[in-house]
Write a protein that holds these residues in place. Structure first.
Motif, PDB file in Angstrom:
ATOM      1  N   UNK A 150     -11.439  -9.276  39.361  1.00  0.00           N
ATOM      2  CA  UNK A 150     -12.811  -9.140  38.883  1.00  0.00           C
ATOM      3  C   UNK A 150     -13.179  -7.656  38.713  1.00  0.00           C
ATOM      4  N   UNK A 151     -12.788  -6.844  39.700  1.00  0.00           N
ATOM      5  CA  UNK A 151     -13.049  -5.396  39.592  1.00  0.00           C
ATOM      6  C   UNK A 151     -12.349  -4.794  38.377  1.00  0.00           C
ATOM      7  N   UNK A 152     -11.102  -5.215  38.177  1.00  0.00           N
ATOM      8  CA  UNK A 152     -10.340  -4.695  37.038  1.00  0.00           C
ATOM      9  C   UNK A 152     -11.060  -5.053  35.732  1.00  0.00           C
ATOM     10  N   UNK A 153     -11.413  -6.344  35.605  1.00  0.00           N
ATOM     11  CA  UNK A 153     -12.065  -6.780  34.365  1.00  0.00           C
ATOM     12  C   UNK A 153     -13.392  -6.076  34.145  1.00  0.00           C
ATOM     13  N   UNK A 154     -14.161  -5.893  35.240  1.00  0.00           N
ATOM     14  CA  UNK A 154     -15.464  -5.231  35.091  1.00  0.00           C
ATOM     15  C   UNK A 154     -15.274  -3.802  34.584  1.00  0.00           C
ATOM     16  N   UNK A 155     -14.312  -3.083  35.186  1.00  0.00           N
ATOM     17  CA  UNK A 155     -14.132  -1.691  34.758  1.00  0.00           C
ATOM     18  C   UNK A 155     -13.626  -1.618  33.315  1.00  0.00           C
ATOM     19  N   UNK A 156     -12.770  -2.572  32.933  1.00  0.00           N
ATOM     20  CA  UNK A 156     -12.279  -2.550  31.548  1.00  0.00           C
ATOM     21  C   UNK A 156     -13.394  -2.902  30.564  1.00  0.00           C
ATOM     22  N   UNK A 157     -14.276  -3.800  30.990  1.00  0.00           N
ATOM     23  CA  UNK A 157     -15.415  -4.141  30.118  1.00  0.00           C
ATOM     24  C   UNK A 157     -16.282  -2.906  29.891  1.00  0.00           C
ATOM     25  N   UNK A 158     -16.482  -2.133  30.979  1.00  0.00           N
ATOM     26  CA  UNK A 158     -17.274  -0.904  30.838  1.00  0.00           C
ATOM     27  C   UNK A 158     -16.578   0.090  29.899  1.00  0.00           C
ATOM     28  N   UNK A 159     -15.263   0.151  30.020  1.00  0.00           N
ATOM     29  CA  UNK A 159     -14.502   1.058  29.148  1.00  0.00           C
ATOM     30  C   UNK A 159     -14.648   0.609  27.688  1.00  0.00           C
ATOM     31  N   UNK A 160     -14.554  -0.707  27.473  1.00  0.00           N
ATOM     32  CA  UNK A 160     -14.716  -1.226  26.107  1.00  0.00           C
ATOM     33  C   UNK A 160     -16.089  -0.861  25.554  1.00  0.00           C
ATOM     34  N   UNK A 161     -17.109  -0.925  26.429  1.00  0.00           N
ATOM     35  CA  UNK A 161     -18.466  -0.590  25.976  1.00  0.00           C
ATOM     36  C   UNK A 161     -18.537   0.870  25.538  1.00  0.00           C
ATOM     37  N   UNK A 162     -17.848   1.717  26.294  1.00  0.00           N
ATOM     38  CA  UNK A 162     -17.812   3.142  25.925  1.00  0.00           C
ATOM     39  C   UNK A 162     -17.221   3.290  24.514  1.00  0.00           C
ATOM     40  N   UNK A 163     -16.132   2.568  24.242  1.00  0.00           N
ATOM     41  CA  UNK A 163     -15.504   2.661  22.919  1.00  0.00           C
ATOM     42  C   UNK A 163     -16.438   2.139  21.826  1.00  0.00           C
ATOM     43  N   UNK A 164     -17.125   1.028  22.134  1.00  0.00           N
ATOM     44  CA  UNK A 164     -18.054   0.467  21.140  1.00  0.00           C
ATOM     45  C   UNK A 164     -19.146   1.489  20.843  1.00  0.00           C
ATOM     46  N   UNK A 165     -19.678   2.127  21.896  1.00  0.00           N
ATOM     47  CA  UNK A 165     -20.721   3.149  21.699  1.00  0.00           C
ATOM     48  C   UNK A 165     -20.196   4.321  20.887  1.00  0.00           C
ATOM     49  N   UNK A 166     -18.980   4.767  21.225  1.00  0.00           N
ATOM     50  CA  UNK A 166     -18.417   5.911  20.494  1.00  0.00           C
ATOM     51  C   UNK A 166     -18.171   5.548  19.022  1.00  0.00           C
ATOM     52  N   UNK A 167     -17.771   4.294  18.798  1.00  0.00           N
ATOM     53  CA  UNK A 167     -17.539   3.856  17.408  1.00  0.00           C
ATOM     54  C   UNK A 167     -18.856   3.799  16.642  1.00  0.00           C
ATOM     55  N   UNK A 168     -19.938   3.474  17.363  1.00  0.00           N
ATOM     56  CA  UNK A 168     -21.245   3.361  16.694  1.00  0.00           C
ATOM     57  C   UNK A 168     -21.985   4.701  16.677  1.00  0.00           C
ATOM     58  N   UNK A 169     -21.344   5.744  17.230  1.00  0.00           N
ATOM     59  CA  UNK A 169     -21.983   7.066  17.251  1.00  0.00           C
ATOM     60  C   UNK A 169     -23.075   7.173  18.307  1.00  0.00           C
ATOM     61  N   UNK A 170     -23.071   6.266  19.286  1.00  0.00           N
ATOM     62  CA  UNK A 170     -24.067   6.339  20.367  1.00  0.00           C
ATOM     63  C   UNK A 170     -23.495   7.091  21.553  1.00  0.00           C
ATOM     64  N   UNK A 171     -24.370   7.521  22.429  1.00  0.00           N
ATOM     65  CA  UNK A 171     -23.941   8.216  23.637  1.00  0.00           C
ATOM     66  C   UNK A 171     -23.581   7.166  24.698  1.00  0.00           C
ATOM     67  N   UNK A 172     -22.348   7.121  25.156  1.00  0.00           N
ATOM     68  CA  UNK A 172     -21.967   6.064  26.107  1.00  0.00           C
ATOM     69  C   UNK A 172     -22.525   6.305  27.517  1.00  0.00           C
ATOM     70  N   UNK A 173     -22.681   5.223  28.248  1.00  0.00           N
ATOM     71  CA  UNK A 173     -23.145   5.330  29.641  1.00  0.00           C
ATOM     72  C   UNK A 173     -21.911   5.433  30.540  1.00  0.00           C
ATOM     73  N   UNK A 174     -21.346   6.623  30.601  1.00  0.00           N
ATOM     74  CA  UNK A 174     -20.108   6.808  31.373  1.00  0.00           C
ATOM     75  C   UNK A 174     -20.296   6.522  32.857  1.00  0.00           C
ATOM     76  N   UNK A 175     -21.501   6.796  33.346  1.00  0.00           N
ATOM     77  CA  UNK A 175     -21.680   6.781  34.797  1.00  0.00           C
ATOM     78  C   UNK A 175     -21.772   5.400  35.430  1.00  0.00           C
ATOM     79  N   UNK A 176     -21.736   4.357  34.602  1.00  0.00           N
ATOM     80  CA  UNK A 176     -21.911   3.016  35.148  1.00  0.00           C
ATOM     81  C   UNK A 176     -20.703   2.541  35.946  1.00  0.00           C
TER      82      UNK A 176
END
Ligand SMILES: Nc1ncnc2c1ncn2[C@@H]1O[C@H](COP(=O)(O)OP(=O)(O)OP(=O)(O)O)[C@@H](O)[C@H]1O
Ligand SMILES: [Mg+2]
Length: 436
Positions: free
Chosen positions: A331-357
């Motif tokens: 569960x921890x692994x999946x949660x952290x990877x989901x957060x990483x995916x969100x960072x990529x989605x934000x970077x692809x959309x030109x948004x500032x990612x929430x790295x600190x989550x």
């Protein structure tokens, strides 16, 4: 695309010519045993100039290749029903780069009407070896020696070959020193290449020092895998850098390097699941710092940082068959990877990612910013039964490919994730090296 291809080819051609000239000069320098000191000095200066030009051209090639680079590797499988897929070469070279998953009329893909198409810088076929992978990515290591920051991370579902690609060591018991074996992974090859570069630079009058450390991110904690045994010291991390710690070890020889990796590999968390008998239960990072000085001087002329990241794999609980502590780990692994995916989605959309989550994204932040070259190695399986999870990771890779890099908060700050005075390596007990 055609213009880019021509431009890239031209620069690469110039780079090849310069490398050739440099090799000739090196040979000339070796031959001249009876000429005056003045002439030797002249040749050495010329050689250094060529080295500078090579670095400049090489850096230009890297810039042309883009911010985030993605390569995909399809692992071999010996049993099970396989997806039908097709590979084609891309626009930049004649090796496979386009992957088409061909429509399948049998369940559960009946609803799919069009084939899924993907394009990456390179797609490695199941027949290609770790040696083939490294020959495409060694330029990242060269860039680090040339004073750049780079990060190579393996991403994919559990059991797809991330650890194999990153860390495999062939024939552990009977290895000959100083050579790379066909199935050696990235880490042992990086070692060979860096120490070869160190010797080459020494001939040019430079001194290269190397230091490194291993971390894992486990249970939402960043841990330093220290050389002095079982201790897994948790270290704190702020939004920009890992806080100072004394874990950076000076690596004077291949033996020092091997000892560091051995301790890291022994101390990181592995465990069996239904997807993988030896599944990584934590994200594992090897951080290597190079510093180049003129011989006899203490001033650093170039410094580079390489992060080699073997992420834990995403897993679906029903496929991994995990319960209890392993379920929590998953569960921890999946949660952290989901957060990483969100960072990529934000970077692809030109948004500032929430790295600190999340600790993983906080840690990787500096490896994803503009002053770092980032390579994603996506690992996939061709098994039909895994298509749904595979499709998801392919989509993440497409996001990464279209992601744009943000500037680091302070452009003068190095992507230093470990800053400390490095210490000498303590003696490690001579146990046989673990295979991975
Ligand atoms: N290209 C390959 N050639 C030969 N064997 C491979 C290859 N890729 C993976 N394997 C084998 O498949 C098994 C699983 O690989 P590995 O442990 O590297 O997966 P992983 O992606 O790291 O999984 P996890 O996320 O669970 O850690 C290992 O036994 C490994 O040796
Ligand atoms: Mg693994």
């Amino acid at each position: 695309m055609d213009i880019l291809r021509v431009e890239l080819e031209e620069v690469r051609e110039q780079e090849r010519e310069h490398a050739e000239q440099q090799r000739n000069l090196e040979l000339e320098l070796l031959k001249v045993t009876r000429i005056s000191g003045e002439e030797i000095q002249k040749l050495t200066d010329k050689l250094r100039k060529e080295e500078d030009r090579r670095r400049a051209l090489f850096s230009q090639v890297q810039k042309l290749r883009g911010a985030f680079r993605v390569m995909c590797r399809i692992r071999p499988v010996s049993s099970g029903e396989l997806l039908k897929y097709k590979l084609d070469s891309g626009e930049l070279h004649d090796r496979p780069a386009k992957l088409t998953i061909i429509e399948d009329t049998s369940k559960p893909w009946r609803e799919e009407t069009t084939p899924s198409k993907y394009q990456f810088e390179r797609v490695f076929t199941p027949e290609e070896s770790n040696a083939d992978v490294f020959s495409e990515i060694s330029e990242f290591v060269q860039s680090v020696v040339d004073g750049k920051n780079a990060c190579i991370f393996c991403y994919g579902q559990s059991g797809t070959g991330k650890t194999y690609t990153m860390s495999n060591l062939e024939d552990v018991e009977n290895r000959e020193e100083g050579i790379d074996y066909e199935s050696d992974g990235i880490v042992p090859r990086v070692r060979t290449m860096i120490f070869r570069e160190k010797s080459r630079l020494e001939e040019l009058g430079y001194d290269m020092s190397l230091a490194g450390c291993c971390y894992e991110i486990y249970d939402n904690e960043l841990r330093l895998l220290k050389a002095d045994g079982k201790e897994k010291k948790a270290i704190s991390i702020n939004s920009r850098t890992v806080e100072e710690h004394d874990g950076l070890i000076t690596l004077d020889s291949s033996r020092d390097f091997d000892a560091l990796i051995e301790v890291g590999m022994k101390n990181r968390h592995f465990g069996a699941t239904k997807l993988n008998d030896n599944s990584s239960r934590s994200h594992f990072v090897i951080s290597l710092e190079t510093k180049i000085r003129w011989k006899g001087s203490s001033n650093v002329v170039r410094e580079g940082l390489l992060n080699l990241v073997d992420l834990a794999g995403s897993e679906r609980t029903h496929q991994a068959g995990t319960i209890g502590a392993k379920f929590e780990e998953g569960r921890n692994i999946n949660t952290s990877l989901t957060q990483l995916n969100k960072v990529f989605i934000d970077l692809a959309a030109g948004r500032r990612p929430a790295y600190n989550e999340n600790i993983l994204t906080r840690f990787l932040r500096r490896s994803l910013e503009r002053d770092c070259m980032t390579l994603m190695l996506l690992m996939i399986t061709p098994l039909k039964s895994h298509w749904s999870a595979t499709k998801h990771t392919l989509q993440v890779a497409m996001d990464v490919q279209s992601a744009k890099k943000a500037d680091p908060p302070n452009r003068n700050t190095k992507v230093t994730i470990a800053r400390s005075s490095s210490s000498k390596l303590p003696k490690v007990p001579q146990t046989p090296r673990s295979k991975r």
